[in-house]
Design a protein around this motif. Structure first.
Motif, PDB file in Angstrom:
ATOM      1  N   VAL A  82      -7.445   3.326   6.054  1.00 35.01           N
ATOM      2  CA  VAL A  82      -7.920   2.769   4.793  1.00 35.01           C
ATOM      3  C   VAL A  82      -7.208   1.440   4.561  1.00 35.01           C
ATOM      4  CG1 VAL A  82      -8.285   3.199   2.333  1.00 35.01           C
ATOM      5  CG2 VAL A  82      -8.169   5.130   3.926  1.00 35.01           C
ATOM      6  N   GLY A  83      -7.949   0.448   4.119  1.00 36.91           N
ATOM      7  CA  GLY A  83      -7.296  -0.847   3.950  1.00 36.91           C
ATOM      8  C   GLY A  83      -8.083  -1.825   3.121  1.00 36.91           C
ATOM      9  N   ALA A  84      -7.595  -3.056   3.139  1.00 41.68           N
ATOM     10  CA  ALA A  84      -8.163  -4.138   2.336  1.00 41.68           C
ATOM     11  C   ALA A  84      -8.969  -5.072   3.217  1.00 41.68           C
ATOM     12  CB  ALA A  84      -7.047  -4.916   1.654  1.00 41.68           C
ATOM     13  N   VAL A  96       4.891  -8.997  -4.069  1.00 41.57           N
ATOM     14  CA  VAL A  96       4.169  -7.897  -4.713  1.00 41.57           C
ATOM     15  C   VAL A  96       3.254  -7.200  -3.714  1.00 41.57           C
ATOM     16  CG1 VAL A  96       2.485  -7.303  -6.499  1.00 41.57           C
ATOM     17  CG2 VAL A  96       4.329  -8.913  -7.007  1.00 41.57           C
ATOM     18  N   ILE A  97       2.548  -7.977  -2.895  1.00 40.09           N
ATOM     19  CA  ILE A  97       1.654  -7.388  -1.891  1.00 40.09           C
ATOM     20  C   ILE A  97       2.463  -6.612  -0.859  1.00 40.09           C
ATOM     21  CG2 ILE A  97      -0.039  -7.890  -0.085  1.00 40.09           C
ATOM     22  CD1 ILE A  97      -1.033  -8.203  -3.005  1.00 40.09           C
ATOM     23  N   ALA A  98       3.602  -7.161  -0.444  1.00 44.24           N
ATOM     24  CA  ALA A  98       4.459  -6.442   0.510  1.00 44.24           C
ATOM     25  C   ALA A  98       4.904  -5.105  -0.068  1.00 44.24           C
ATOM     26  CB  ALA A  98       5.672  -7.301   0.868  1.00 44.24           C
ATOM     27  N   GLU A  99       5.284  -5.103  -1.335  1.00 46.09           N
ATOM     28  CA  GLU A  99       5.728  -3.861  -1.974  1.00 46.09           C
ATOM     29  C   GLU A  99       4.574  -2.875  -2.150  1.00 46.09           C
ATOM     30  OE1 GLU A  99       9.385  -5.671  -4.680  1.00 46.09           O
ATOM     31  OE2 GLU A  99       7.352  -5.577  -5.488  1.00 46.09           O
ATOM     32  N   GLN A 100       3.415  -3.394  -2.557  1.00 44.72           N
ATOM     33  CA  GLN A 100       2.261  -2.508  -2.759  1.00 44.72           C
ATOM     34  C   GLN A 100       1.851  -1.842  -1.452  1.00 44.72           C
ATOM     35  OE1 GLN A 100      -0.806  -4.856  -4.588  1.00 44.72           O
ATOM     36  NE2 GLN A 100       0.168  -4.827  -6.613  1.00 44.72           N
ATOM     37  N   PHE A 101       1.754  -2.625  -0.383  1.00 41.91           N
ATOM     38  CA  PHE A 101       1.308  -2.050   0.882  1.00 41.91           C
ATOM     39  C   PHE A 101       2.438  -1.287   1.572  1.00 41.91           C
ATOM     40  CE2 PHE A 101      -2.382  -4.335  -0.110  1.00 41.91           C
ATOM     41  CZ  PHE A 101      -3.403  -3.728   0.597  1.00 41.91           C
ATOM     42  N   GLY A 102       3.684  -1.652   1.285  1.00 38.98           N
ATOM     43  CA  GLY A 102       4.785  -0.822   1.738  1.00 38.98           C
ATOM     44  C   GLY A 102       4.744   0.547   1.081  1.00 38.98           C
ATOM     45  N   ILE A 112      -2.755   2.671   6.990  1.00 40.16           N
ATOM     46  CA  ILE A 112      -3.021   1.560   6.079  1.00 40.16           C
ATOM     47  C   ILE A 112      -3.185   0.241   6.840  1.00 40.16           C
ATOM     48  CG2 ILE A 112      -2.140   0.229   4.124  1.00 40.16           C
ATOM     49  CD1 ILE A 112      -3.000   3.119   3.429  1.00 40.16           C
ATOM     50  N   ASP A 113      -4.253  -0.492   6.519  1.00 40.76           N
ATOM     51  CA  ASP A 113      -4.508  -1.829   7.063  1.00 40.76           C
ATOM     52  C   ASP A 113      -4.400  -2.855   5.938  1.00 40.76           C
ATOM     53  OD1 ASP A 113      -5.198  -0.843   9.629  1.00 40.76           O
ATOM     54  OD2 ASP A 113      -7.285  -0.560   9.020  1.00 40.76           O
ATOM     55  N   LEU A 114      -3.882  -4.041   6.262  1.00 40.18           N
ATOM     56  CA  LEU A 114      -3.792  -5.130   5.295  1.00 40.18           C
ATOM     57  C   LEU A 114      -4.577  -6.330   5.802  1.00 40.18           C
ATOM     58  CD1 LEU A 114      -2.822  -6.574   2.805  1.00 40.18           C
ATOM     59  CD2 LEU A 114      -0.564  -6.823   3.857  1.00 40.18           C
ATOM     60  N   GLY A 115      -5.807  -6.457   5.339  1.00 45.69           N
ATOM     61  CA  GLY A 115      -6.625  -7.618   5.651  1.00 45.69           C
ATOM     62  C   GLY A 115      -6.413  -8.687   4.601  1.00 45.69           C
ATOM     63  N   ALA A 160      11.732  -6.434   0.495  1.00 42.56           N
ATOM     64  CA  ALA A 160      10.643  -5.627  -0.062  1.00 42.56           C
ATOM     65  C   ALA A 160      10.949  -4.160   0.165  1.00 42.56           C
ATOM     66  CB  ALA A 160       9.315  -6.004   0.608  1.00 42.56           C
ATOM     67  N   TYR A 161      11.226  -3.463  -0.917  1.00 36.01           N
ATOM     68  CA  TYR A 161      11.476  -2.021  -0.858  1.00 36.01           C
ATOM     69  C   TYR A 161      10.469  -1.311  -1.766  1.00 36.01           C
ATOM     70  CZ  TYR A 161      16.097  -3.536   0.880  1.00 36.01           C
ATOM     71  OH  TYR A 161      17.127  -4.117   1.590  1.00 36.01           O
ATOM     72  N   PRO A 162       9.582  -0.474  -1.186  1.00 37.74           N
ATOM     73  CA  PRO A 162       9.355  -0.229   0.250  1.00 37.74           C
ATOM     74  C   PRO A 162       8.513  -1.349   0.866  1.00 37.74           C
ATOM     75  CG  PRO A 162       7.882   1.110  -1.061  1.00 37.74           C
ATOM     76  CD  PRO A 162       8.736   0.371  -2.039  1.00 37.74           C
ATOM     77  N   GLY A 163       8.513  -1.418   2.160  1.00 36.47           N
ATOM     78  CA  GLY A 163       7.773  -2.436   2.888  1.00 36.47           C
ATOM     79  C   GLY A 163       8.539  -2.902   4.106  1.00 36.47           C
ATOM     80  N   GLU A 164       9.814  -3.236   3.905  1.00 39.21           N
ATOM     81  CA  GLU A 164      10.628  -3.743   5.001  1.00 39.21           C
ATOM     82  C   GLU A 164      10.757  -2.714   6.121  1.00 39.21           C
ATOM     83  OE1 GLU A 164      15.267  -4.971   5.362  1.00 39.21           O
ATOM     84  OE2 GLU A 164      14.072  -6.083   3.868  1.00 39.21           O
ATOM     85  N   GLY A 165      10.491  -3.182   7.346  1.00 36.63           N
ATOM     86  CA  GLY A 165      10.630  -2.324   8.516  1.00 36.63           C
ATOM     87  C   GLY A 165       9.427  -1.467   8.832  1.00 36.63           C
ATOM     88  N   LEU A 166       8.397  -1.533   7.991  1.00 37.94           N
ATOM     89  CA  LEU A 166       7.207  -0.713   8.225  1.00 37.94           C
ATOM     90  C   LEU A 166       6.192  -1.463   9.077  1.00 37.94           C
ATOM     91  CD1 LEU A 166       6.682   0.901   4.698  1.00 37.94           C
ATOM     92  CD2 LEU A 166       7.836   1.863   6.706  1.00 37.94           C
ATOM     93  N   ASN A 167       5.478  -0.723   9.893  1.00 33.49           N
ATOM     94  CA  ASN A 167       4.465  -1.316  10.776  1.00 33.49           C
ATOM     95  C   ASN A 167       3.111  -1.246  10.087  1.00 33.49           C
ATOM     96  OD1 ASN A 167       3.044  -2.337  12.942  1.00 33.49           O
ATOM     97  ND2 ASN A 167       2.961  -0.373  14.017  1.00 33.49           N
TER      98      ASN A 167
END
Length: 336
Positions: A82-84, A96-102, A112-115, A160-167
């Motif tokens: 599921v993604g954008a 904000v986007i990094a935190e939201q998708f993290g 999760i995909d981030l387009g 970015a917490y959460p977000g940092e280190g995530l693929n």
């Protein structure tokens, strides 16, 4: 995802682009229920991913809070990605986007995909309302993408917490050559909006493939193309259902966007010849396939052969939910 869950058509996966339509006489609440039902339905059929697009100030599109809706769809499904498709990055602070998708990736790991797109997804007044300034525009998009990558990699000064280190896979989206070239330079997957910009499809994907530089994310080019498909049991019903999408484009041409309208019998009677030419250019036979299973199968196969796409993402703007589900059922019959 196990191999027996995802299916393929002509050797490539098919995915779904949902504009979360708000029908005439209906509400956003009903739209979200329909989207959840559709996502569950196409997951069972073997579609690969389910993307939602950011639009604002559009009475017929309910996906303005795109990240929130992605979370809802991911929660209502089990394994489909599921993604954008996409987040319009100039509208947002990249942190904000990094935190939201993290957050989304932490809740639904590996799904999760981030387009990312650079258009406003709206008019200038709405863009100003979103940003409180128009100083940051599309020309800063490459810098914003780098900022976002730095938040995910942990190399930014702010974390970015959460977000940092995530693929979290980043895709670049476009309807012209700009994002094609940027995606090539950065070695990222590229999704082109051929469902409304068909004439630029081949030049854009050639630009991407010819200039692609391998990266840690991607060894070779990967192209996903948008396409409109409206399938039904008969050609006549498919053509009738397609008039809802035609009316949607007509309202945009007239700068009077409306909720998604029910089908009409004689759409040519409500538009001028110039308007009809505009609609036929945007929704031409290469990017918009309308018909029965055999028609769709033949034209989709030809589109894949012409473009050598690695994946297709299918948009079906259909007024009646049962017909929308049926359209994807028909497409699902072609998948193996």
């Amino acid at each position: 995802m196990s191999s027996n869950q995802r299916k393929y058509f002509n050797g490539i996966p098919l995915s779904v682009l949902d504009l979360a339509p708000i029908n005439e006489g209906s509400t956003a609440e009903e739209s979200f229920k329909n989207s959840a039902q559709l996502a569950q339905h196409v997951e069972k059929l073997g579609f690969n991913r389910y993307w939602l697009a950011e639009h604002h100030n559009m009475p017929g599109i309910a996906s303005s809070a795109t990240s929130v809706l992605i979370g809802h769809i991911a929660d209502q499904t089990k394994h489909i990605r599921v993604g954008a498709g996409g987040i319009m990055l100039p509208n947002h602070a990249t942190l904000v986007i990094a935190e939201q998708f993290g957050t989304l990736e932490s809740l639904y790991p590996g799904r999760i995909d981030l387009g990312l797109g650079r258009a406003p997804g709206s008019d200038h007044a709405t863009a100003y309302a979103l940003r409180r300034t128009l100083n940051r525009g599309a020309e800063e998009f490459p810098q914003q993408v780098e900022e976002l990558e730095a938040y995910f990699s942990g190399t930014a000064q702010v974390h970015a917490y959460p977000g940092e280190g995530l693929n979290i896979p980043i895709w670049l989206l476009g309807s012209s050559g700009f994002s094609a070239q940027l995606a090539a330079q950065k070695g990222l997957p590229f999704s082109f909006a051929s469902h409304f910009s068909a004439e630029y499809t081949i030049p854009a994907i050639n630009l991407y493939r010819d200039n692609f530089k391998p990266s840690n994310d991607l060894e070779k080019p990967y192209v996903m193309l948008g396409i409109n498909v409206i399938a039904a049991e008969t050609e006549e019903r498919a053509q009738w259902l397609a008039t809802s999408q035609q009316q949607q484009f007509l309202s945009l041409i007239r700068n009077t966007p409306t909720p998604l309208q029910p089908p009409v019998e004689h759409i040519e009677e409500i538009m001028s010849p110039i308007e009809r030419a505009h609609i036929e250019k945007s929704l031409n036979s290469r990017s918009t396939i309308v018909g029965t299973l055999e028609t769709v199968k033949q034209k989709l196969s030809a589109f894949i052969k012409e473009t050598e796409a690695d994946e297709l993402i299918i948009n079906s703007q259909i007024f009646y939910q049962e017909d929308r589900l049926k359209s994807y059922d028909i497409i699902g019959e072609m998948m193996e």
